[in-house]
Design an enzyme around this catalytic site. Structure first.
Site, PDB file in Angstrom:
ATOM      1  N   HIS A   1     -49.122  64.676  78.169  1.00 30.55           N
ATOM      2  CA  HIS A   1     -49.769  65.570  79.142  1.00 30.55           C
ATOM      3  C   HIS A   1     -51.152  65.989  78.648  1.00 30.55           C
ATOM      4  O   HIS A   1     -52.124  65.959  79.393  1.00 30.55           O
ATOM      5  CB  HIS A   1     -48.976  66.875  79.315  1.00 30.55           C
ATOM      6  CG  HIS A   1     -47.666  66.749  80.012  1.00 30.55           C
ATOM      7  ND1 HIS A   1     -47.541  66.269  81.285  1.00 30.55           N
ATOM      8  CD2 HIS A   1     -46.417  67.083  79.624  1.00 30.55           C
ATOM      9  CE1 HIS A   1     -46.261  66.318  81.649  1.00 30.55           C
ATOM     10  NE2 HIS A   1     -45.565  66.801  80.650  1.00 30.55           N
TER      11      HIS A   1
ATOM     12  N   HIS B   1     -43.947  63.766  74.351  1.00 26.88           N
ATOM     13  CA  HIS B   1     -43.966  64.113  75.777  1.00 26.88           C
ATOM     14  C   HIS B   1     -45.146  65.052  76.075  1.00 26.88           C
ATOM     15  O   HIS B   1     -45.954  64.804  76.958  1.00 26.88           O
ATOM     16  CB  HIS B   1     -42.627  64.761  76.136  1.00 26.88           C
ATOM     17  CG  HIS B   1     -42.534  65.296  77.527  1.00 26.88           C
ATOM     18  ND1 HIS B   1     -41.652  64.812  78.448  1.00 26.88           N
ATOM     19  CD2 HIS B   1     -43.218  66.288  78.161  1.00 26.88           C
ATOM     20  CE1 HIS B   1     -41.793  65.486  79.585  1.00 26.88           C
ATOM     21  NE2 HIS B   1     -42.734  66.389  79.431  1.00 26.88           N
ATOM     22  N   GLU B   2     -45.246  66.125  75.277  1.00 21.71           N
ATOM     23  CA  GLU B   2     -46.318  67.095  75.504  1.00 21.71           C
ATOM     24  C   GLU B   2     -47.693  66.499  75.225  1.00 21.71           C
ATOM     25  O   GLU B   2     -48.659  66.781  75.931  1.00 21.71           O
ATOM     26  CB  GLU B   2     -46.118  68.337  74.634  1.00 21.71           C
ATOM     27  CG  GLU B   2     -44.943  69.203  75.046  1.00 21.71           C
ATOM     28  CD  GLU B   2     -44.986  69.596  76.504  1.00 21.71           C
ATOM     29  OE1 GLU B   2     -46.075  69.867  77.030  1.00 21.71           O
ATOM     30  OE2 GLU B   2     -43.915  69.612  77.134  1.00 21.71           O
TER      31      GLU B   2
ATOM     32  N   ASP C   1     -42.117  69.329  85.338  1.00 20.28           N
ATOM     33  CA  ASP C   1     -43.057  68.256  85.683  1.00 20.28           C
ATOM     34  C   ASP C   1     -42.824  67.729  87.097  1.00 20.28           C
ATOM     35  O   ASP C   1     -43.764  67.534  87.863  1.00 20.28           O
ATOM     36  CB  ASP C   1     -42.929  67.099  84.693  1.00 20.28           C
ATOM     37  CG  ASP C   1     -43.332  67.529  83.289  1.00 20.28           C
ATOM     38  OD1 ASP C   1     -44.087  68.514  83.173  1.00 20.28           O
ATOM     39  OD2 ASP C   1     -42.895  66.884  82.331  1.00 20.28           O
TER      40      ASP C   1
END
Ligand SMILES: [Zn+2]
Length: 396
Positions: A90, A86-87, A185
């Site tokens: 980004h 997930h990170e 987010d």
């Protein structure tokens, strides 16, 4: 979840204690440094414990304890990998948009991508924030698909249990992160939209902050309901998450306020002029005995005659084994001036802040033609902001 803003607010409020996030390096992926905050270990064991003693035995009775433990360990580790993915999504997109990313820190509720600046357009922010929940959703779908295959092909119950868990937890992550609570987010997506509509970044952040706080309070209220309904652990968790979200929203907004207040102010206005200096030929032992033990400063400019040659900090000295302090000099230990630790008196504070973060010294020297004019520490910034606030209140 992700709060990819700087921790300036925290830094400024903690300026006296030199507190940094208690994290350690795990390695690096795609050139991003991956760090794990100590709080993550608490979460790791909590999840492991919940899975091993609650979730798996409850849903899949009749397996051995060793199987539950193995499922728990694999499930927790893969949850950790999901958070990282997930990170990373980004960070990769931010980098592709030209925003420098130093690395990723995983902490109690997820992670933060440590970036040096924020997105420059609402479109960029919309995409960088939005890709996180999409990644979690994609992982959820993949795990759901694997679970479906496993059920039909007849994989072991233990395997299907883990894929089912990962599908569920990633779906929850995706949903939680798309809630419009800044700095989650979804709150950033919300801010990007508000930014696009109003054309005003600060106003958009204010609106999004209110959203973040309201969501935080709503989660706290839900937690209280659960608590009084007898679901103590669930209730406490929700209260904690809600409180965290509400305060993170406020901190992010304060961070923005501080940044925009400081932006155009020249360095000379904040600096402490002509600070005490030390000479480069002192031994570290002398430096500690004669300066650090008797002064409240955590760092000193190093000057040779009229010329400033570097900066020495307590942290730097602490990294040197004590038995070498008698022999090693300040010159051998200091950060030299060429190392990007100085600014000109007229330099704008927005650049100064960036330099302070990049050098990781929390202080910069202000120099003019090689001679020392002053020093700026996080403490100077905090005091300047406080004074400004006091004056503002008196004038109002
Ligand atoms: Zn995120």
């Amino acid at each position: 979840m992700c709060i990819f803003s700087q921790n300036l607010h925290v830094e400024v409020t903690n300026f006296q204690t030199e507190v940094t996030m208690q994290s350690f390096r795990l390695g690096s992926i795609f050139g991003f440094e991956i760090r794990v905050d100590l709080s993550w270990f608490l979460i790791f064991f909590l999840i492991l414990w919940t899975l091993t003693t609650g979730v798996f035995p409850g849903n899949y009775p009749g397996l051995t304890n060793a199987t539950y433990i193995a499922m728990g360990v694999v499930g927790t580790l893969l949850f950790f990998v999901s958070l990282l993915a997930h990170e990373l999504s980004h960070s990769l997109l931010a980098r592709a948009k030209g925003i420098p990313v130093e690395g990723i820190t995983l902490f109690i509720f997820g992670g933060v991508s440590r970036t040096r600046m924020e997105a420059e357009t609402p479109g960029d922010e919309f995409q960088i924030a939005g890709i996180g929940p999409l990644t979690s959703l994609a992982i959820a779908l993949l795990c759901g698909f694997l679970w479906w295959v496993g059920r039909n092909v007849g994989w072991a119950v233990a395997v299907n249990g883990v894929t089912a868990y990962l599908a569920t937890i990633n779906l929850m992550l995706a949903i939680f992160n798309i809630l419009p609570g800044f700095p989650l987010d979804g709150g950033r997506v919300f801010r990007a939209i508000a930014w696009k509509i109003t054309g005003n970044y600060k106003k958009a952040t204010r609106i999004a902050t209110i959203g973040g706080k309201l969501l935080g309070y709503a989660i706290i209220a839900l937690g209280l309901l659960q608590l009084f309904g007898g679901f103590v652990i669930n209730g406490l968790w929700l209260i904690f998450i809600g409180w965290f979200l509400a305060s993170a929203a406020e901190a992010s907004y304060q961070d923005l306020l501080i940044r925009s207040t400081l932006e155009g102010v020249p360095a000379r206005e904040l600096m402490t002029p002509y600070p005490e200096t030390v000479t480069p030929n002192l031994s570290l032992q002398q430096l500690v005995d004669e300066y650090f033990m008797h002064r409240r400063y955590h760092g000193f400019p190093v000057a040779e005659g009229d010329r400033v040659v570097g900066i020495i900090t307590l942290n730097r000295v602490k990294d040197i084994p004590r038995e070498q302090w008698a022999y090693q000099t300040v010159r051998e230990t200091m950060r030299p001036i060429e190392d990007g630790v100085s600014v000109r008196p007229e330099e704008k504070m927005s650049n100064v802040l960036q330099k302070m973060e990049e050098s990781q010294l929390r202080r910069v020297l202000v120099t003019k033609n090689g001679s020392l004019q002053g020093i700026i520490t996080a403490g100077d910034i905090a005091r300047w902001l406080q004074r400004r606030r006091d004056i503002g209140e008196e004038m109002a």
